[in-house]
Enzyme design. Structure first.
Site, PDB file in Angstrom:
ATOM      1  CE  LYS A   1      -1.894  49.916  34.556  1.00  0.00           C
ATOM      2  NZ  LYS A   1      -2.950  49.415  33.644  1.00  0.00           N
TER       3      LYS A   1
ATOM      4  N   GLY B   1      -7.099  57.905  38.095  1.00  0.00           N
ATOM      5  CA  GLY B   1      -7.937  56.758  38.431  1.00  0.00           C
ATOM      6  C   GLY B   1      -8.611  56.987  39.775  1.00  0.00           C
ATOM      7  CB  SER B   2     -10.344  54.675  42.007  1.00  0.00           C
ATOM      8  OG  SER B   2      -9.332  53.717  42.207  1.00  0.00           O
ATOM      9  CB  THR B   3      -9.757  58.335  45.919  1.00  0.00           C
ATOM     10  OG1 THR B   3     -10.206  59.478  45.185  1.00  0.00           O
ATOM     11  CG2 THR B   3      -9.099  58.801  47.204  1.00  0.00           C
TER      12      THR B   3
ATOM     13  CB  VAL C   1      -5.851  52.691  42.465  1.00  0.00           C
ATOM     14  CG1 VAL C   1      -4.541  52.423  41.748  1.00  0.00           C
ATOM     15  CG2 VAL C   1      -6.743  51.458  42.407  1.00  0.00           C
ATOM     16  N   GLY C   2      -4.991  55.456  43.962  1.00  0.00           N
ATOM     17  CA  GLY C   2      -4.055  56.583  44.106  1.00  0.00           C
ATOM     18  C   GLY C   2      -3.339  56.538  45.449  1.00  0.00           C
TER      19      GLY C   2
ATOM     20  CD  GLU D   1      -5.367  65.528  37.615  1.00  0.00           C
ATOM     21  OE1 GLU D   1      -6.534  65.719  38.013  1.00  0.00           O
ATOM     22  OE2 GLU D   1      -4.546  66.444  37.495  1.00  0.00           O
TER      23      GLU D   1
ATOM     24  CB  CYS E   1     -13.020  62.008  37.140  1.00  0.00           C
ATOM     25  SG  CYS E   1     -12.239  63.028  35.899  1.00  0.00           S
TER      26      CYS E   1
ATOM     27  CD  GLU F   1     -16.091  58.978  40.894  1.00  0.00           C
ATOM     28  OE1 GLU F   1     -15.358  58.159  41.460  1.00  0.00           O
ATOM     29  OE2 GLU F   1     -15.697  59.752  40.017  1.00  0.00           O
TER      30      GLU F   1
HETATM   31  N1  LIG Z   1      -9.268  63.110  38.269  1.00  0.00           N
HETATM   32  C1  LIG Z   1      -9.240  62.657  37.037  1.00  0.00           C
HETATM   33  O1  LIG Z   1      -8.684  63.287  36.129  1.00  0.00           O
HETATM   34  C2  LIG Z   1      -9.879  61.334  36.689  1.00  0.00           C
HETATM   35  C3  LIG Z   1     -10.034  61.004  35.349  1.00  0.00           C
HETATM   36  C4  LIG Z   1     -10.628  59.775  35.020  1.00  0.00           C
HETATM   37  C5  LIG Z   1     -11.041  58.911  36.019  1.00  0.00           C
HETATM   38  N2  LIG Z   1     -10.864  59.267  37.308  1.00  0.00           N
HETATM   39  C6  LIG Z   1     -11.336  58.379  38.369  1.00  0.00           C
HETATM   40  O2  LIG Z   1     -11.036  57.021  38.054  1.00  0.00           O
HETATM   41  C7  LIG Z   1     -12.035  56.166  38.574  1.00  0.00           C
HETATM   42  C8  LIG Z   1     -12.579  55.252  37.486  1.00  0.00           C
HETATM   43  O3  LIG Z   1     -11.615  54.463  36.914  1.00  0.00           O
HETATM   44  P1  LIG Z   1     -11.292  53.006  37.464  1.00  0.00           P
HETATM   45  O4  LIG Z   1     -12.432  52.508  38.255  1.00  0.00           O
HETATM   46  O5  LIG Z   1     -10.844  52.147  36.347  1.00  0.00           O
HETATM   47  O6  LIG Z   1     -10.109  53.378  38.408  1.00  0.00           O
HETATM   48  P2  LIG Z   1      -8.934  52.468  38.893  1.00  0.00           P
HETATM   49  O7  LIG Z   1      -8.224  53.278  39.897  1.00  0.00           O
HETATM   50  O8  LIG Z   1      -9.392  51.120  39.283  1.00  0.00           O
HETATM   51  O9  LIG Z   1      -8.059  52.261  37.583  1.00  0.00           O
HETATM   52  C9  LIG Z   1      -7.383  53.306  36.912  1.00  0.00           C
HETATM   53  C10 LIG Z   1      -6.101  52.774  36.314  1.00  0.00           C
HETATM   54  O10 LIG Z   1      -5.285  52.309  37.345  1.00  0.00           O
HETATM   55  C11 LIG Z   1      -4.873  50.987  37.098  1.00  0.00           C
HETATM   56  N3  LIG Z   1      -4.693  50.318  38.370  1.00  0.00           N
HETATM   57  C12 LIG Z   1      -5.605  49.729  39.158  1.00  0.00           C
HETATM   58  N4  LIG Z   1      -4.999  49.181  40.236  1.00  0.00           N
HETATM   59  C13 LIG Z   1      -3.684  49.464  40.123  1.00  0.00           C
HETATM   60  C14 LIG Z   1      -2.533  49.170  40.905  1.00  0.00           C
HETATM   61  N5  LIG Z   1      -2.598  48.493  42.041  1.00  0.00           N
HETATM   62  N6  LIG Z   1      -1.331  49.602  40.461  1.00  0.00           N
HETATM   63  C15 LIG Z   1      -1.246  50.282  39.302  1.00  0.00           C
HETATM   64  N7  LIG Z   1      -2.280  50.578  38.522  1.00  0.00           N
HETATM   65  C16 LIG Z   1      -3.493  50.181  38.929  1.00  0.00           C
HETATM   66  C17 LIG Z   1      -5.940  50.391  36.209  1.00  0.00           C
HETATM   67  O11 LIG Z   1      -5.432  49.351  35.442  1.00  0.00           O
HETATM   68  C18 LIG Z   1      -6.278  51.582  35.364  1.00  0.00           C
HETATM   69  O12 LIG Z   1      -5.392  51.650  34.307  1.00  0.00           O
HETATM   70  C19 LIG Z   1     -13.099  57.092  39.117  1.00  0.00           C
HETATM   71  O13 LIG Z   1     -12.970  57.225  40.499  1.00  0.00           O
HETATM   72  C20 LIG Z   1     -12.811  58.398  38.434  1.00  0.00           C
HETATM   73  O14 LIG Z   1     -13.316  59.526  39.086  1.00  0.00           O
HETATM   74  C21 LIG Z   1     -10.292  60.443  37.672  1.00  0.00           C
HETATM   75  O1  LIG Z   2     -12.746  61.483  33.496  1.00  0.00           O
HETATM   76  C1  LIG Z   2     -11.924  62.326  33.575  1.00  0.00           C
HETATM   77  C2  LIG Z   2     -11.452  63.280  32.541  1.00  0.00           C
HETATM   78  C3  LIG Z   2     -12.579  64.007  31.967  1.00  0.00           C
HETATM   79  C4  LIG Z   2     -12.163  65.199  31.173  1.00  0.00           C
HETATM   80  O2  LIG Z   2     -10.978  65.452  30.932  1.00  0.00           O
HETATM   81  O3  LIG Z   2     -13.057  65.915  30.779  1.00  0.00           O
END
Ligand SMILES: NC(=O)c1ccc[n+]([C@@H]2O[C@H](COP(=O)([O-])OP(=O)(O)OC[C@H]3O[C@@H](n4cnc5c(N)ncnc54)[C@H](O)[C@@H]3O)[C@@H](O)[C@H]2O)c1
Ligand SMILES: O=CCCC(=O)O
Length: 496
Positions: A183, A238-240, A242-243, A260, A294, A392
């Protein structure tokens, strides 16, 4: 307005990639994607539903039967071809990244190299999957293990690295023999679709890679991927928040998960550090992608003996940044992804100011450039009651916290609920070992602000999630270990 690409056929609008074909949403609905720098419409993408996604999952399930039987070397060649095509088309991919994400073109080119490197890396891992021969505990038995692909994988990625987050998941999945439904992020789908077109050209068999798009139906598609019985694994970046939701949903069918999630990286500068190296590291870590990674430094702790000198040198560098449209020459930092991001950044700045922080650089939105721009900001005199200490920011704000002792700063760093990356600068070897072992994070940069490398395991602890991407461990996330016990193997040899 269509982007100027050397190969315009890489720009896919109104279609998703399912079962080796470009298809529209069943409903015919689309959503708009806008350039975060100008607000202009880039194009439209299919608004997929659960039903459309079911088709992609069915295609991946059918493709899995055949794909899992390919040898590691065959899968390796496919990934290598895909890598070569990404490199051949790197200028176009970078253009798409800058257009939909906003990061400066030079950074976008860096991302394409980084993204492609996961295909290169996992093309090298694919032929090197080994099982074990295990000394059995039961006489006459022989025990061996083999590693098998887990099956269909649902991959959900964010907008901050439109290319690298998807390749970091697809690379190991394909190397292991899995098939995928990805997705794409609603904010930045065109890069994922262009990469899918390159998969097609690389000869990846139909159904092995499927890319679906949605904006408004995101929760519905998330639910489909996490509950569908044919999907064996979900990998999410993505975000904690949503995770946690996805994990709850996935419990109904007990899927294998990789998470992640968000970070809140501590960045510590001890008195004995080389200050110029620490300043350079802090600039690189804090302001990469305008603070939207992140692993960006979020809390910068500087020991009191060097605080003023560090703050002065750091602020000087930030003042020299040039903010603007990522396509323009000399621009060092682009816009944030949307105006919700600039509002969050502004809230964090105002909160710090209200609680006694001093803004020494920036601190304002930049409406003259557009609604998504924010001045790179430095705040001194930060304290632990300020929002930046525990949340964050995901934006271009560097808050500098003074501290006295090693114990105090390690306790502050570890007070976070999350633990993705951490950084510290010191020239004392004993301290380096002690602090590296004490910090509760998945990844540590010692005397460097840049830790991303396909060869290095990427992932967090605590509420930053679990699982490791990249590295020799990344492929294991997509494999099951099967144990085979052979009985009756210890009989005496026949004959005299
Ligand atoms: N640990 C890592 O590797 C890593 C890497 C990049 C970003 N992040 C984290 O992601 C966050 C920033 O991104 P964001 O604000 O767009 O995060 P987000 O969680 O809102 O979105 C991330 C992805 O999840 C999807 N999403 C959102 N709600 C969903 C649901 N209910 N079901 C399925 N998919 C859904 C979004 O469309 C997007 O594609 C920050 O907290 C950042 O630290 C972590
Ligand atoms: O934002 C998360 C990924 C960043 C990276 O892989 O360096």
């Amino acid at each position: 307005m269509a982007p100027k690409l050397n190969d315009p056929s890489l720009f896919k609008t109104d279609v998703c990639y399912v079962n080796g074909e470009w298809v529209k949403a069943g409903s015919g609905k689309t959503f708009e994607v806008h350039d975060p720098a100008t607000g202009k419409l880039i194009g439209t993408c299919p608004e997929f539903t659960a039903k459309d996604t079911d088709n992609a999952i069915a295609a991946a399930a059918t493709a899995f039967r055949e794909f899992r039987t390919k040898t590691g070397r065959e899968r390796s060649k496919l990934l290598r071809k895909w890598y070569d095509l990404m490199m051949e088309n790197s200028d176009d991919l970078a253009t798409l990244i800058t257009l939909e994400n906003g990061k400066p073109l030079a950074d976008a080119k860096g991302e394409v190299n980084y993204a492609a490197s996961f295909f290169e890396w996992f093309s090298e891992e694919a032929p090197r999957v080994y099982g074990d021969t295990i000394p059995a505990g039961v006489p006459g038995n022989r025990v061996v293990t083999i590693k098998e692909p887990v099956g269909v994988c649902g991959l959900i990625t964010p907008w901050n690295f439109p290319a690298a987050m998807i390749t970091r998941k697809i690379g190991p999945a394909l190397a292991a023999g899995c098939t995928t439904v990805c997705k794409a992020p609603g904010e930045t789908p065109f890069t994922s679709l262009a990469i899918a077109e390159l998969a097609h050209r690389a000869g990846i068999p139909k159904g092995v890679v499927n890319v679906v798009t949605t904006l408004n139906n995101t929760p519905e598609i998330g639910e489909t991927l996490t509950t569908h019985p044919a999907v064996q694994k979900v990998s999410f970046t993505g975000s904690t928040g949503v995770g946690k939701l996805l994990m709850k949903q996935a419990s109904s069918t007990l899927k294998i998960l990789s998470m992640e999630l968000g970070g809140n990286a501590p960045f510590i500068v001890f008195d004995d550090a080389d200050i110029d190296t620490a300043v350079a590291g802090a600039i690189a870590s804090k302001f990469r992608s305008s603070g939207q990674t992140c692993v960006c430094a979020n809390r910068i702790y500087v020991q009191k003996g060097i605080y003023d000198e560090f703050a002065e040198k750091f602020a000087e560098k930030v003042r020299a940044f040039k903010v603007g449209n990522g396509f323009e020459e000399g621009i060092t930092h682009g816009p944030l992804i949307h105006d919700r991001a600039t509002s969050k950044v502004d809230d964090h700045v105002k909160d710090a100011e209200k609680k006694g922080g001093k803004v020494v650089v920036g601190g304002q939105k930049m409406p003259d450039l557009g609604s998504n721009f924010y001045q790179p900001t430095v705040i001194t005199g930060m304290t632990k009651d300020m929002a930046i200490a525990s949340e964050e920011t995901f934006g271009p704000v560097a808050g500098l916290f003074p501290f006295d002792t090693e114990k105090e700063v390690v306790d502050l760093a570890n007070a976070a609920e999350v633990g993705l990356a951490g950084y510290f600068f010191s020239r004392d070897l004993e301290r380096i070992t002690r602090v590296a072992e004490a910090l509760e994070v998945g990844m540590i940069g010692v005397n460097t602000g840049l830790i991303s490398d396909p060869a290095a395991p990427f992932g967090g602890v605590k509420q930053s999630g679990f699982g490791r991407e990249g590295s020799k461990y990344g492929i294991e996330e997509y494999q099951n270990i099967k144990t085979i016990t052979y009985g009756g193997m210890g009989k005496p040899m026949q004959g005299s």
